[in-house]
Scaffold this motif. Structure first.
Motif, PDB file in Angstrom:
ATOM      1  N   PHE A   1     -45.328  43.134 -32.592  1.00 23.39           N
ATOM      2  CA  PHE A   1     -44.291  43.134 -31.566  1.00 23.39           C
ATOM      3  C   PHE A   1     -43.415  44.377 -31.652  1.00 23.39           C
ATOM      4  CE2 PHE A   1     -45.292  38.576 -31.361  1.00 23.39           C
ATOM      5  CZ  PHE A   1     -45.514  38.490 -29.992  1.00 23.39           C
ATOM      6  N   SER A   2     -43.233  44.929 -32.835  1.00 25.16           N
ATOM      7  CA  SER A   2     -42.473  46.174 -32.966  1.00 25.16           C
ATOM      8  C   SER A   2     -43.168  47.317 -32.233  1.00 25.16           C
ATOM      9  CB  SER A   2     -42.305  46.544 -34.440  1.00 25.16           C
ATOM     10  OG  SER A   2     -41.590  45.548 -35.115  1.00 25.16           O
ATOM     11  N   VAL A   3     -44.479  47.397 -32.342  1.00 29.11           N
ATOM     12  CA  VAL A   3     -45.234  48.432 -31.630  1.00 29.11           C
ATOM     13  C   VAL A   3     -45.125  48.225 -30.123  1.00 29.11           C
ATOM     14  CG1 VAL A   3     -47.573  49.304 -31.173  1.00 29.11           C
ATOM     15  CG2 VAL A   3     -46.831  48.907 -33.514  1.00 29.11           C
TER      16      VAL A   3
ATOM     17  N   SER B   1     -45.111  56.481 -27.739  1.00 29.13           N
ATOM     18  CA  SER B   1     -46.567  56.402 -27.677  1.00 29.13           C
ATOM     19  C   SER B   1     -47.102  56.077 -29.070  1.00 29.13           C
ATOM     20  CB  SER B   1     -47.155  57.722 -27.198  1.00 29.13           C
ATOM     21  OG  SER B   1     -46.707  58.008 -25.897  1.00 29.13           O
ATOM     22  N   PRO B   2     -47.680  54.898 -29.244  1.00 30.07           N
ATOM     23  CA  PRO B   2     -48.214  54.564 -30.567  1.00 30.07           C
ATOM     24  C   PRO B   2     -49.406  55.448 -30.917  1.00 30.07           C
ATOM     25  CG  PRO B   2     -48.449  52.705 -29.033  1.00 30.07           C
ATOM     26  CD  PRO B   2     -47.823  53.819 -28.290  1.00 30.07           C
ATOM     27  N   SER B   3     -49.506  55.781 -32.182  1.00 24.99           N
ATOM     28  CA  SER B   3     -50.623  56.588 -32.654  1.00 24.99           C
ATOM     29  C   SER B   3     -51.889  55.733 -32.685  1.00 24.99           C
ATOM     30  CB  SER B   3     -50.320  57.130 -34.055  1.00 24.99           C
ATOM     31  OG  SER B   3     -50.363  56.076 -34.993  1.00 24.99           O
ATOM     32  N   PRO B   4     -53.052  56.362 -32.766  1.00 22.92           N
ATOM     33  CA  PRO B   4     -54.290  55.572 -32.876  1.00 22.92           C
ATOM     34  C   PRO B   4     -54.294  54.635 -34.085  1.00 22.92           C
ATOM     35  CG  PRO B   4     -54.810  57.844 -32.322  1.00 22.92           C
ATOM     36  CD  PRO B   4     -53.336  57.788 -32.603  1.00 22.92           C
ATOM     37  N   LEU B   5     -53.702  55.075 -35.188  1.00 21.79           N
ATOM     38  CA  LEU B   5     -53.624  54.219 -36.370  1.00 21.79           C
ATOM     39  C   LEU B   5     -52.741  52.999 -36.101  1.00 21.79           C
ATOM     40  CD1 LEU B   5     -54.485  53.898 -39.322  1.00 21.79           C
ATOM     41  CD2 LEU B   5     -52.448  55.190 -39.957  1.00 21.79           C
TER      42      LEU B   5
ATOM     43  N   GLY C   1     -53.895  49.107 -36.123  1.00 23.30           N
ATOM     44  CA  GLY C   1     -53.175  48.086 -36.898  1.00 23.30           C
ATOM     45  C   GLY C   1     -52.703  46.943 -36.025  1.00 23.30           C
ATOM     46  N   ALA C   2     -52.210  47.264 -34.810  1.00 22.46           N
ATOM     47  CA  ALA C   2     -51.763  46.216 -33.888  1.00 22.46           C
ATOM     48  C   ALA C   2     -52.934  45.336 -33.469  1.00 22.46           C
ATOM     49  CB  ALA C   2     -51.092  46.847 -32.665  1.00 22.46           C
ATOM     50  N   ALA C   3     -54.088  45.956 -33.220  1.00 21.55           N
ATOM     51  CA  ALA C   3     -55.278  45.177 -32.840  1.00 21.55           C
ATOM     52  C   ALA C   3     -55.720  44.275 -33.991  1.00 21.55           C
ATOM     53  CB  ALA C   3     -56.407  46.116 -32.434  1.00 21.55           C
ATOM     54  N   LEU C   4     -55.667  44.783 -35.225  1.00 21.57           N
ATOM     55  CA  LEU C   4     -56.033  43.959 -36.386  1.00 21.57           C
ATOM     56  C   LEU C   4     -55.062  42.789 -36.565  1.00 21.57           C
ATOM     57  CD1 LEU C   4     -57.090  46.674 -38.981  1.00 21.57           C
ATOM     58  CD2 LEU C   4     -58.550  44.941 -37.942  1.00 21.57           C
ATOM     59  N   LEU C   5     -53.766  43.060 -36.357  1.00 24.70           N
ATOM     60  CA  LEU C   5     -52.776  41.987 -36.469  1.00 24.70           C
ATOM     61  C   LEU C   5     -52.992  40.919 -35.401  1.00 24.70           C
ATOM     62  CD1 LEU C   5     -49.558  44.016 -37.258  1.00 24.70           C
ATOM     63  CD2 LEU C   5     -50.595  42.281 -38.692  1.00 24.70           C
ATOM     64  N   ALA C   6     -53.260  41.354 -34.172  1.00 22.90           N
ATOM     65  CA  ALA C   6     -53.500  40.392 -33.097  1.00 22.90           C
ATOM     66  C   ALA C   6     -54.737  39.554 -33.389  1.00 22.90           C
ATOM     67  CB  ALA C   6     -53.649  41.131 -31.766  1.00 22.90           C
ATOM     68  N   THR C   7     -55.787  40.191 -33.864  1.00 17.87           N
ATOM     69  CA  THR C   7     -57.012  39.469 -34.198  1.00 17.87           C
ATOM     70  C   THR C   7     -56.771  38.493 -35.343  1.00 17.87           C
ATOM     71  OG1 THR C   7     -58.328  41.369 -33.491  1.00 17.87           O
ATOM     72  CG2 THR C   7     -59.429  39.743 -34.888  1.00 17.87           C
TER      73      THR C   7
END
Length: 116
Positions: free
Chosen positions: A77-79, A89-93, A97-103
């Motif tokens: 949620f911070s991102v 603009s979030p970096s690719p990293l 990380g956001a995608a891993l957290l959501a998963t």
């Protein structure tokens, strides 16, 4: 409520002597009174007491396992908030990380059907 009070009072008892030893109280008095009151309100009522109370209610309604997912997705949620509200603009990293957290949150909250 007892756990909230214990955590808040213990934090105050441990942090205040450290703050007094490392940071002069004059720095605190140099802040504008309105800003100081806003921080006192935000950090004492909303951040400490309110958050712990809401988390305790979530555990009561959802159970400990499902409620623990919410603490794990705070960085996600911070991102999102930084991108939407602050136009960062979030970096690719960070996106990875956001995608891993959501998963991980999705998998952790998934409940398999009862086979009885």
């Amino acid at each position: 409520m007892t756990a909230t009070a214990v955590i808040c009072v213990t934090s105050l008892a441990l942090y205040t002597p450290l703050w007094l030893a490392l940071s002069a109280p004059a720095r605190l008095l140099a802040i504008a009174p309105g800003e100081l009151l806003l921080q006192v309100f935000y950090q004492s009522l909303l951040s400490a007491i309110g958050a712990l109370y809401c988390y305790g209610r979530a555990i009561g309604r959802l159970g400990a396992t499902r409620a623990s997912v919410f603490a794990a997705i705070v960085p996600l949620f911070s991102v999102i908030i930084a991108a939407v509200v602050l136009h960062e603009s979030p970096s690719p990293l960070e996106l990875c990380g956001a995608a891993l957290l959501a998963t991980g949150a999705f998998v952790a909250s998934w409940r398999l059907p009862d086979r009885r």
